[in-house]
Design a protein around this motif. Structure first.
Motif, PDB file in Angstrom:
ATOM      1  N   PHE A 295       0.874  -1.178   0.000  1.00 23.52           N
ATOM      2  CA  PHE A 295       0.000   0.000   0.000  1.00 23.52           C
ATOM      3  C   PHE A 295       0.904   1.219   0.000  1.00 23.52           C
ATOM      4  CE2 PHE A 295      -3.173   3.084   1.241  1.00 23.52           C
ATOM      5  CZ  PHE A 295      -4.286   2.633   0.541  1.00 23.52           C
ATOM      6  N   PRO A 296       0.681   2.165  -0.938  1.00 19.06           N
ATOM      7  CA  PRO A 296       1.648   3.254  -1.127  1.00 19.06           C
ATOM      8  C   PRO A 296       1.588   4.303  -0.029  1.00 19.06           C
ATOM      9  CG  PRO A 296      -0.266   3.616  -2.512  1.00 19.06           C
ATOM     10  CD  PRO A 296      -0.474   2.277  -1.861  1.00 19.06           C
ATOM     11  N   PRO A 297       2.673   5.083   0.158  1.00 13.50           N
ATOM     12  CA  PRO A 297       2.587   6.283   1.001  1.00 13.50           C
ATOM     13  C   PRO A 297       1.611   7.261   0.363  1.00 13.50           C
ATOM     14  CG  PRO A 297       4.644   6.258  -0.223  1.00 13.50           C
ATOM     15  CD  PRO A 297       3.988   4.945  -0.490  1.00 13.50           C
ATOM     16  N   PHE A 298       0.967   8.090   1.163  1.00 14.88           N
ATOM     17  CA  PHE A 298      -0.009   9.027   0.597  1.00 14.88           C
ATOM     18  C   PHE A 298      -0.116  10.267   1.474  1.00 14.88           C
ATOM     19  CE2 PHE A 298      -2.315   6.129   3.342  1.00 14.88           C
ATOM     20  CZ  PHE A 298      -3.218   6.916   4.035  1.00 14.88           C
ATOM     21  N   ILE A 299      -0.753  11.290   0.897  1.00 13.11           N
ATOM     22  CA  ILE A 299      -0.946  12.570   1.584  1.00 13.11           C
ATOM     23  C   ILE A 299      -2.439  12.800   1.768  1.00 13.11           C
ATOM     24  CG2 ILE A 299      -0.632  15.070   1.390  1.00 13.11           C
ATOM     25  CD1 ILE A 299       1.918  14.559  -0.180  1.00 13.11           C
ATOM     26  N   ILE A 300      -2.809  13.305   2.932  1.00  9.29           N
ATOM     27  CA  ILE A 300      -4.213  13.640   3.242  1.00  9.29           C
ATOM     28  C   ILE A 300      -4.335  15.164   3.260  1.00  9.29           C
ATOM     29  CG2 ILE A 300      -6.047  13.499   4.967  1.00  9.29           C
ATOM     30  CD1 ILE A 300      -4.475  10.935   5.976  1.00  9.29           C
ATOM     31  N   VAL A 301      -5.263  15.690   2.468  1.00 12.44           N
ATOM     32  CA  VAL A 301      -5.442  17.142   2.350  1.00 12.44           C
ATOM     33  C   VAL A 301      -6.885  17.489   2.715  1.00 12.44           C
ATOM     34  CG1 VAL A 301      -5.258  19.138   0.818  1.00 12.44           C
ATOM     35  CG2 VAL A 301      -3.781  17.168   0.444  1.00 12.44           C
ATOM     36  N   THR A 302      -7.069  18.509   3.530  1.00 11.35           N
ATOM     37  CA  THR A 302      -8.428  18.959   3.809  1.00 11.35           C
ATOM     38  C   THR A 302      -8.475  20.470   4.007  1.00 11.35           C
ATOM     39  OG1 THR A 302     -10.320  18.774   5.285  1.00 11.35           O
ATOM     40  CG2 THR A 302      -8.170  18.485   6.290  1.00 11.35           C
ATOM     41  N   ASP A 303      -9.534  21.069   3.467  1.00 15.66           N
ATOM     42  CA  ASP A 303      -9.838  22.469   3.766  1.00 15.66           C
ATOM     43  C   ASP A 303     -10.757  22.492   4.983  1.00 15.66           C
ATOM     44  OD1 ASP A 303      -9.853  25.188   3.572  1.00 15.66           O
ATOM     45  OD2 ASP A 303     -10.819  25.287   1.605  1.00 15.66           O
ATOM     46  N   GLU A 304     -10.871  23.651   5.634  1.00 15.37           N
ATOM     47  CA  GLU A 304     -11.666  23.790   6.865  1.00 15.37           C
ATOM     48  C   GLU A 304     -11.247  22.731   7.882  1.00 15.37           C
ATOM     49  OE1 GLU A 304     -13.224  26.416   6.995  1.00 15.37           O
ATOM     50  OE2 GLU A 304     -13.605  26.937   4.912  1.00 15.37           O
ATOM     51  N   ALA A 305      -9.928  22.595   8.088  1.00 13.77           N
ATOM     52  CA  ALA A 305      -9.392  21.526   8.931  1.00 13.77           C
ATOM     53  C   ALA A 305      -9.867  21.625  10.370  1.00 13.77           C
ATOM     54  CB  ALA A 305      -7.863  21.549   8.876  1.00 13.77           C
ATOM     55  N   HIS A 306     -10.211  22.841  10.837  1.00 17.01           N
ATOM     56  CA  HIS A 306     -10.659  22.976  12.235  1.00 17.01           C
ATOM     57  C   HIS A 306     -11.983  22.252  12.478  1.00 17.01           C
ATOM     58  CE1 HIS A 306     -12.435  26.395  10.027  1.00 17.01           C
ATOM     59  NE2 HIS A 306     -13.467  26.221  10.823  1.00 17.01           N
ATOM     60  N   ASN A 307     -12.731  21.919  11.412  1.00 15.59           N
ATOM     61  CA  ASN A 307     -13.952  21.128  11.581  1.00 15.59           C
ATOM     62  C   ASN A 307     -13.648  19.648  11.796  1.00 15.59           C
ATOM     63  OD1 ASN A 307     -15.814  23.263  11.279  1.00 15.59           O
ATOM     64  ND2 ASN A 307     -15.637  23.169   9.057  1.00 15.59           N
ATOM     65  N   PHE A 308     -12.497  19.190  11.306  1.00 16.18           N
ATOM     66  CA  PHE A 308     -12.135  17.778  11.408  1.00 16.18           C
ATOM     67  C   PHE A 308     -11.260  17.500  12.635  1.00 16.18           C
ATOM     68  CE2 PHE A 308     -13.086  18.646   6.998  1.00 16.18           C
ATOM     69  CZ  PHE A 308     -13.879  17.566   6.634  1.00 16.18           C
ATOM     70  N   ALA A 309     -10.548  18.508  13.117  1.00 16.99           N
ATOM     71  CA  ALA A 309      -9.696  18.333  14.299  1.00 16.99           C
ATOM     72  C   ALA A 309      -9.792  19.586  15.169  1.00 16.99           C
ATOM     73  CB  ALA A 309      -8.255  18.069  13.875  1.00 16.99           C
ATOM     74  N   PRO A 310     -10.942  19.819  15.793  1.00 12.70           N
ATOM     75  CA  PRO A 310     -11.151  21.060  16.547  1.00 12.70           C
ATOM     76  C   PRO A 310     -10.408  21.068  17.880  1.00 12.70           C
ATOM     77  CG  PRO A 310     -13.051  19.626  16.770  1.00 12.70           C
ATOM     78  CD  PRO A 310     -12.127  18.955  15.794  1.00 12.70           C
ATOM     79  N   LYS A 311     -10.081  22.278  18.326  1.00 13.32           N
ATOM     80  CA  LYS A 311      -9.458  22.443  19.639  1.00 13.32           C
ATOM     81  C   LYS A 311     -10.545  22.499  20.711  1.00 13.32           C
ATOM     82  CE  LYS A 311      -7.541  26.445  20.876  1.00 13.32           C
ATOM     83  NZ  LYS A 311      -6.549  27.524  20.935  1.00 13.32           N
ATOM     84  N   GLY A 312     -10.306  21.840  21.838  1.00 17.24           N
ATOM     85  CA  GLY A 312     -11.197  21.990  22.974  1.00 17.24           C
ATOM     86  C   GLY A 312     -12.260  20.933  23.132  1.00 17.24           C
ATOM     87  N   TYR A 313     -12.569  20.198  22.071  1.00 22.34           N
ATOM     88  CA  TYR A 313     -13.535  19.103  22.205  1.00 22.34           C
ATOM     89  C   TYR A 313     -13.207  18.026  21.177  1.00 22.34           C
ATOM     90  CZ  TYR A 313     -15.914  21.157  18.132  1.00 22.34           C
ATOM     91  OH  TYR A 313     -16.202  21.648  16.883  1.00 22.34           O
ATOM     92  N   ASP A 314     -13.710  16.830  21.423  1.00 19.23           N
ATOM     93  CA  ASP A 314     -13.395  15.702  20.551  1.00 19.23           C
ATOM     94  C   ASP A 314     -14.383  15.624  19.400  1.00 19.23           C
ATOM     95  OD1 ASP A 314     -11.181  14.815  21.939  1.00 19.23           O
ATOM     96  OD2 ASP A 314     -12.371  13.597  23.325  1.00 19.23           O
ATOM     97  N   SER A 315     -13.884  15.185  18.257  1.00 13.32           N
ATOM     98  CA  SER A 315     -14.743  14.835  17.131  1.00 13.32           C
ATOM     99  C   SER A 315     -14.242  13.489  16.616  1.00 13.32           C
ATOM    100  CB  SER A 315     -14.668  15.900  16.024  1.00 13.32           C
ATOM    101  OG  SER A 315     -13.432  15.838  15.360  1.00 13.32           O
ATOM    102  N   PRO A 316     -15.085  12.726  15.919  1.00 17.16           N
ATOM    103  CA  PRO A 316     -14.672  11.378  15.509  1.00 17.16           C
ATOM    104  C   PRO A 316     -13.392  11.365  14.662  1.00 17.16           C
ATOM    105  CG  PRO A 316     -17.017  11.676  15.206  1.00 17.16           C
ATOM    106  CD  PRO A 316     -16.475  13.013  15.573  1.00 17.16           C
ATOM    107  N   SER A 317     -13.271  12.336  13.752  1.00 22.36           N
ATOM    108  CA  SER A 317     -12.103  12.340  12.858  1.00 22.36           C
ATOM    109  C   SER A 317     -10.853  12.884  13.539  1.00 22.36           C
ATOM    110  CB  SER A 317     -12.418  13.174  11.609  1.00 22.36           C
ATOM    111  OG  SER A 317     -12.923  14.442  11.963  1.00 22.36           O
TER     112      SER A 317
END
Length: 613
Positions: A411-433
């Motif tokens: 399985f190859p190395p890969f890059i993960i890109v996302t806009d609005e990243a604070h929705n996927f990894a927010p500060k102060g509370y947990d989210s599934p992603s």
């Protein structure tokens, strides 16, 4: 150009009568005792005796003026150019006052500014204010790109900024920060174009449906059509890709359900107890439904009555199954918790999450493609939780197997890109992603999995993740809290931080651990353009013209129209086009055409008449 004033090992002032200074340009100080010292202009001012300002402030003090006079400058008559210069490497001793200063040659700054060849790096833009140095650089660095200026598309004149993608192995992950209209999404598009050129497997989470690379910008020279046609694919969650329910583990399912709506401990326990490996969606849903129906009866006696009163053998068998589930799970799975799981499961199913699988994404990555995953922010949060966990652990299992010298599928190395990243990894509370993105930010480098996270609000992004972003692209930022976060996470100087709210669209500070310093650059013109480039006010105007043309085509063979004939005209329009009008609506539409000058209205002895112009 001469060094003036009191100097230190880190900063000096340089004065000149002939040449003005530009922010972030490089100069060489010819210290007679320490040799050539490279520096960067961090602040610049111009003054003469006709300017009624106090020049004895923080920037220019009495020692600078005395030095200028001693070196032959006529402070009272001449226009004087003064810059504050910060040395790139700290000198052994304070710089000698009076040292000559000159502009560097390209070979003197090449190793500092260019860390990769154009074939192996990402050609992202130009390093600002290096046009005088770029004149004698090699042809392999010329004519690589265009930039956008006020006058339009401009061929490259400065040294190119080439991001060394291989350095991510040591300095992983990239952050792209900037406010609305700063050029952040534009810069992200350029990064993705360069990744496609190098055939680097990439996943893009696209909540705005804008990362489509099929349309070449009409501003680009001809011959670039279809440049990326075979290098990317857009897939929508629920239509093209989804989650294969049979492949889920209990933890995967809990992550998905939690993303739909947060789970309680009791609900989490229901999944652990009821879900069996290789359950299908139907079998798991039926199990939940039969258990709730049994629990709704309220007691074992009432379930027994339903069995004895069953109208058919099939009904009797079904209630026997419900009785078995009730006896096995009633005490460990409360009714409300089971209903909560059913509601979340149904919600995900209605959104198409369980309708497909991720095989197409895996195949695209294996072929080095850029896979754009589109959907609403909430759906992407749900889906990315499963997707990133799955793909990251496939890559991790392969690398671990290599280390253990056991067999494993590549399985190859890969890059993960996302806009609005604070929705996927927010500060102060947990989210599934958030948990999987945090894990990749901390451990992904070892396995060849990297992040490129873009956000307008770096303050809202999880601090652990922000700290792992070794390269940061900082576009125009206005909010004080975001500027403070950027100052804490980068080596931006106080002067550069003050400039952040005033940067032009497309100008960017690039703070890179691999470069060891901050570069002031301008992102190149993107080859492709977003499908959302039309100005909404132009859209309104064009739609209005289109509607007017359609209406004129409907009525042009019916003109002139008397106001007494409107009912007859409506009947004819409905026969021809199936468009329905009332008399008031038609009259209102005709008056609009009169106001716009397409037809004219005249008064007759029998009423009003609408005629051609």
């Amino acid at each position: 150009m001469k060094v003036v004033g009191i100097t230190t090992q880190q900063e000096v002032f340089v004065g000149s009568k002939e040449r003005n200074f530009r922010i972030n340009e490089f100069i060489i100080i010819e210290d007679p005792y320490q040799g050539d010292l490279m520096g960067e202009v961090v602040e610049a001012k111009t003054f003469n005796r006709y300017i009624p300002l106090n020049i004895y402030g923080d920037f220019v003090d009495g020692s600078v003026l005395e030095s200028l006079k001693a070196l032959g400058y006529n402070v009272d008559e001449d226009t004087i150019y003064i810059s504050k210069v910060r040395l790139l490497n700290e000198a052994l001793y304070p710089v000698q006052t009076g040292s000559d200063v000159r502009l560097p040659e390209f070979y003197e700054v090449k190793d500092l500014m260019i860390k990769s060849s154009k074939e192996e790096g990402l050609v992202l833009g130009i390093i600002k204010n290096t046009d005088s140095i770029a004149a004698d650089m090699g042809s392999e660095y010329k004519n690589l790109l265009y930039t956008f200026e006020e006058s339009g598309l401009i061929p490259q004149r400065e040294i190119p900024y080439i991001l060394d993608i291989k350095s991510m192995h040591h300095y992983p992950h990239i952050g792209v920060f900037g406010g609305s209209g700063s050029g952040k999404s534009f810069g992200l598009r350029v990064v993705l174009e360069e990744l496609m050129k190098l055939n680097i497997p990439t996943i893009v989470l696209d909540p705005h449906f804008e990362m489509d690379f099929s349309q070449v910008g009409d501003y680009m020279p001809s011959g670039m059509d279809g440049a990326f046609k075979e290098k990317f694919k857009c897939l929508q969650v629920g239509f093209h890709v989804g989650v294969k329910f049979e492949d889920l583990s209990a933890q995967d399912l809990k992550n998905l359900l939690d993303a739909a709506s947060p789970l309680t401990d009791a609900m989490s326990n229901v999944v652990d107890v009821l879900f069996k490996r290789r359950d299908s969606f139907i079998s798991f849903h039926n199990k939940l439904q039969m258990l709730t129906e049994a629990q709704e009866e309220g007691s074992l006696d009432r379930i027994t009555i339903r069995i004895t009163e069953a109208a058919s053998n099939d009904e009797r068998e079904a209630w026997l199954k419900r009785k078995e589930l009730y006896l096995t799970y009633d005490k460990t799975c409360p009714y409300n918790s089971v209903k909560g799981i059913m509601w979340r499961l149904k919600r995900l199913d209605n959104e198409g999450v369980f309708s497909k699988d991720i095989r197409e994404i895996e195949e695209g990555l294996q072929r080095g493609k850029l896979m754009v995953i589109q959907g609403s922010t909430r759906i992407l949060q749900v889906f990315s939780t499963y997707l990133l966990n799955n793909l990251y652990h496939k890559r991790r299992d392969y690398k671990d197997a290599l280390y253990k010298k056991t067999a494993a599928d590549y399985f190859p190395p890969f890059i993960i890109v996302t806009d609005e990243a604070h929705n996927f990894a927010p500060k102060g509370y947990d989210s599934p992603s958030k948990s999987i993105i945090k894990e990749i930010s901390q451990e992904g480098r070892k396995y060849g999995v990297f992040l490129i996270l873009a956000t307008q609000r770096p303050t809202l992004l999880d601090e652990t993740i922000t700290a792992q972003l070794n390269t940061k692209f900082i576009f125009r930022t206005v909010r004080a809290s975001d500027i403070q976060t950027i100052k804490e996470e980068t080596d931006l100087t106080e002067e550069e931080s003050r400039r952040l709210p005033y940067l032009r669209t497309g100008d960017v500070f690039i703070s890179s651990a691999s470069m060891g310093r901050t570069i002031f650059a301008r992102i190149r013109a993107a080859i492709t353009c977003s499908p959302h480039t039309e100005n909404p006010f132009d859209e309104l105007k064009n739609k209005g013209k289109e509607d007017d043309e359609k209406f004129l085509n409907l009525i042009k063979d019916k003109l002139p129209i008397n106001d007494t004939d409107l009912l007859h005209v409506i009947t004819e329009i409905e026969k021809e086009s199936r468009v329905t009008y009332t008399i008031d609506n038609l009259e209102d539409r005709l008056m609009q055409m009169v106001d716009k000058g397409h037809i004219r209205k005249e008064e007759t002895i029998f009423g009003y008449r609408y005629k051609e112009v």
